[in-house]
Design a protein around this motif. Structure first.
Motif, short mmCIF file in Angstrom:
data_model
loop_
_atom_site.label_atom_id
_atom_site.label_comp_id
_atom_site.label_asym_id
_atom_site.label_seq_id
_atom_site.Cartn_x
_atom_site.Cartn_y
_atom_site.Cartn_z
N ALA A 130 -4.93 -52.01 -54.74
CA ALA A 130 -3.80 -51.14 -54.46
C ALA A 130 -3.37 -50.51 -55.78
CB ALA A 130 -2.65 -51.95 -53.87
N LEU A 131 -3.03 -49.22 -55.76
CA LEU A 131 -2.72 -48.51 -56.99
C LEU A 131 -1.35 -47.84 -56.90
CD1 LEU A 131 -6.14 -46.69 -57.60
CD2 LEU A 131 -5.40 -48.91 -58.50
N GLY A 132 -0.67 -47.77 -58.03
CA GLY A 132 0.62 -47.11 -58.06
C GLY A 132 0.95 -46.56 -59.44
N VAL A 133 2.00 -45.74 -59.48
CA VAL A 133 2.50 -45.17 -60.73
C VAL A 133 4.00 -45.42 -60.80
CG1 VAL A 133 2.89 -43.06 -62.06
CG2 VAL A 133 0.74 -43.37 -60.81
N ALA A 134 4.46 -45.94 -61.91
CA ALA A 134 5.89 -46.15 -62.16
C ALA A 134 6.21 -45.52 -63.51
CB ALA A 134 6.24 -47.63 -62.16
N THR A 135 6.98 -44.44 -63.49
CA THR A 135 7.23 -43.68 -64.71
C THR A 135 8.72 -43.48 -64.94
OG1 THR A 135 6.89 -41.54 -65.80
CG2 THR A 135 6.90 -41.53 -63.39
N ASN A 136 9.11 -43.40 -66.18
CA ASN A 136 10.49 -43.05 -66.50
C ASN A 136 10.70 -41.54 -66.53
OD1 ASN A 136 11.58 -45.58 -66.51
ND2 ASN A 136 11.77 -45.77 -68.73
N ASP A 137 9.66 -40.79 -66.20
CA ASP A 137 9.81 -39.36 -65.92
C ASP A 137 10.41 -39.24 -64.52
OD1 ASP A 137 9.62 -36.62 -66.09
OD2 ASP A 137 7.43 -36.54 -66.05
N GLY A 138 10.81 -38.03 -64.13
CA GLY A 138 11.28 -37.81 -62.77
C GLY A 138 10.13 -37.88 -61.78
N GLU A 139 10.42 -38.25 -60.54
CA GLU A 139 9.36 -38.36 -59.55
C GLU A 139 8.71 -37.01 -59.24
OE1 GLU A 139 8.61 -39.62 -54.89
OE2 GLU A 139 10.32 -40.50 -55.97
N ALA A 140 9.52 -35.96 -59.11
CA ALA A 140 8.97 -34.65 -58.75
C ALA A 140 7.99 -34.12 -59.80
CB ALA A 140 10.09 -33.65 -58.49
N GLY A 192 12.93 -52.88 -61.29
CA GLY A 192 13.05 -52.37 -59.93
C GLY A 192 11.84 -51.62 -59.42
N MET A 193 11.34 -50.66 -60.19
CA MET A 193 10.17 -49.89 -59.76
C MET A 193 8.95 -50.78 -59.58
SD MET A 193 9.99 -46.20 -61.68
CE MET A 193 10.65 -46.63 -63.28
N VAL A 194 8.81 -51.72 -60.49
CA VAL A 194 7.64 -52.60 -60.47
C VAL A 194 7.68 -53.50 -59.25
CG1 VAL A 194 6.30 -54.25 -61.82
CG2 VAL A 194 7.64 -52.49 -63.00
N SER A 195 8.83 -54.09 -58.99
CA SER A 195 8.98 -54.94 -57.82
C SER A 195 8.78 -54.14 -56.53
CB SER A 195 10.36 -55.59 -57.82
OG SER A 195 10.52 -56.46 -58.92
N ALA A 196 9.24 -52.89 -56.52
CA ALA A 196 9.10 -52.05 -55.33
C ALA A 196 7.63 -51.79 -55.00
CB ALA A 196 9.84 -50.73 -55.53
N PHE A 197 6.79 -51.70 -56.02
CA PHE A 197 5.35 -51.53 -55.79
C PHE A 197 4.79 -52.73 -55.04
CE2 PHE A 197 1.08 -52.70 -57.42
CZ PHE A 197 0.33 -51.64 -56.89
N ALA A 198 5.18 -53.93 -55.44
CA ALA A 198 4.70 -55.14 -54.76
C ALA A 198 5.16 -55.16 -53.31
CB ALA A 198 5.16 -56.38 -55.51
N VAL A 199 6.41 -54.79 -53.09
CA VAL A 199 6.94 -54.75 -51.72
C VAL A 199 6.19 -53.72 -50.89
CG1 VAL A 199 8.96 -54.22 -50.31
CG2 VAL A 199 9.21 -55.59 -52.40
N LYS A 200 5.98 -52.55 -51.45
CA LYS A 200 5.32 -51.46 -50.74
C LYS A 200 3.89 -51.83 -50.34
CE LYS A 200 4.33 -47.14 -49.51
NZ LYS A 200 4.91 -46.48 -48.31
N THR A 201 3.18 -52.49 -51.23
CA THR A 201 1.76 -52.80 -50.98
C THR A 201 1.56 -54.16 -50.34
OG1 THR A 201 1.51 -53.72 -53.22
CG2 THR A 201 1.04 -51.37 -52.93
N GLY A 202 2.61 -54.99 -50.30
CA GLY A 202 2.48 -56.32 -49.75
C GLY A 202 1.78 -57.30 -50.66
#
Length: 231
Positions: free
Chosen positions: A120-130, A162-172
Motif C-alpha cells: 500500500a502506498l501513500g504521500v504525506a506532505t506539509n505542502d498543501g494537498e491541492a 495525524g497524517m501518518v496514522s490516517a494512512f494506516a487507517v485508510k489502508t487497514g
C-alpha cells in the motif's frame, strides 16, 4: 532488516522530488514578488526563512524545508507590512501549484514496481494537498497511491502523527508494518510517533547524521528502496 512491510508512506519534497532543484527557483521568485521587486528586502526575507538566493540553496534547518506554507508565511509576515499571514500563505499555495517538481528518480517505474510487490502506498506532505496532487498528476503517479494528504487535509501537519496514522487507517495496515520515508526530522518524528518504522533519505538538505537518530536506516534516495526492501 525491513521484514513484514505492508505499507509505505512517502514525504513529497526532498523524497519523491529533489528539494533544491524544485523549490530554489520558486523561492527566489516568490520572495522577490513578496518584496515587490526590492532585492534588499527579498534577501532579508530569504534570511528569515533560511534561503540563500545567491547560492540558490536552503539552510538545513530552514522552515521552508519541513514546515507548512502557513508556518513559513508566519515567519515572513512581520517583515511585510500590510500583508497578513493568510494573504502570504494564499500567494505561496497558489504559486506552489504551478511548480513543476523535479523527480529524484524516474517515479513511474518505481511506484509501479512497489505496487506490483503488494505494498500500500501513500504521500504525506506539509505542502498543501491541492498542489501536491497537481505535482503527482504531472509525474503521472497519482493512481499508484491509496492515500494523499497535505497539511490542510484535516489530519494536522508533521511532526504530529495525524497524517501518518490516517494512512494506516485508510489502508487497514498495522502501524508496525508500515514504513515512513522522508528527508527531514519532521517526517521521521511523525513516523515514530505513529508507530511506523522509519527510513531517512538524503535527497533533501539534511545530512545522515541529522536523520540517523530517528531512522531505522538511511539511504541515498528512494531509488535504493527496492533493493533495500529485498535485502
Amino acid at each position: 532488516m525491513m521484514d513484514g512491510i505492508a505499507g509505505i508512506l512517502f514525504d513529497k519534497d526532498g523524497t519523491l522530488f529533489d528539494f533544491t532543484a524544485t523549490w530554489a527557483p520558486w523561492a527566489q521568485e516568490m520572495l522577490l514578488g513578496l518584496a515587490q521587486g526590492d532585492a534588499g528586502l527579498a534577501a532579508q526575507l530569504g534570511t528569515l526563512v533560511g534561503f540563500d538566493a545567491q547560492r540558490m540553496c536552503f539552510e538545513r534547518r530552514s522552515v521552508a524545508i519541513a514546515g507548512t506554507a502557513r508556518e513559513t508565511a508566519a515567519v515572513l509576515a512581520p517583515a511585510l507590512q500590510g500583508q497578513s499571514v493568510a494573504q502570504i500563505e494564499a500567494r505561496m499555495v497558489a504559486a506552489a501549484a504551478q511548480v513543476r517538481a523535479v523527480p529524484v528518480t524516474p517515479l513511474r517505474p518505481l511506484m509501479a514496481q512497489l505496487r506490483a510487490r503488494g505494498f500500500a502506498l501513500g504521500v504525506a506532505t506539509n505542502d498543501g494537498e491541492a498542489p501536491a496532487r497537481r505535482q503527482l498528476d504531472a509525474a503521472q503517479i497519482t493512481a499508484h497511491f491509496d492515500f494523499i494528504a497535505g497539511y490542510d487535509s484535516g489530519f494536522g501537519a508533521k511532526p504530529a502523527p495525524g497524517m501518518v496514522s490516517a494512512f494506516a487507517v485508510k489502508t487497514g495496515a498495522i502501524p508496525a508494518t508500515c514504513l515512513m520515508v522522508g528527508d527531514s526530522l519532521h517526517d521521521l518524528k511523525a513516523g515514530r510517533a505513529a508507530g511506523f518504522r522509519t527510513l531517512g533519505v538524503l535527497s533533501g538538505p539534511a545530512r545522515a547524521s541529522d536523520l540517523a537518530p530517528y531512522a531505522d536506516a538511511v539511504l541515498p534516495s528512494i531509488a535504493d528502496l527496492p533493493d533495500f526492501l529485498t535485502r
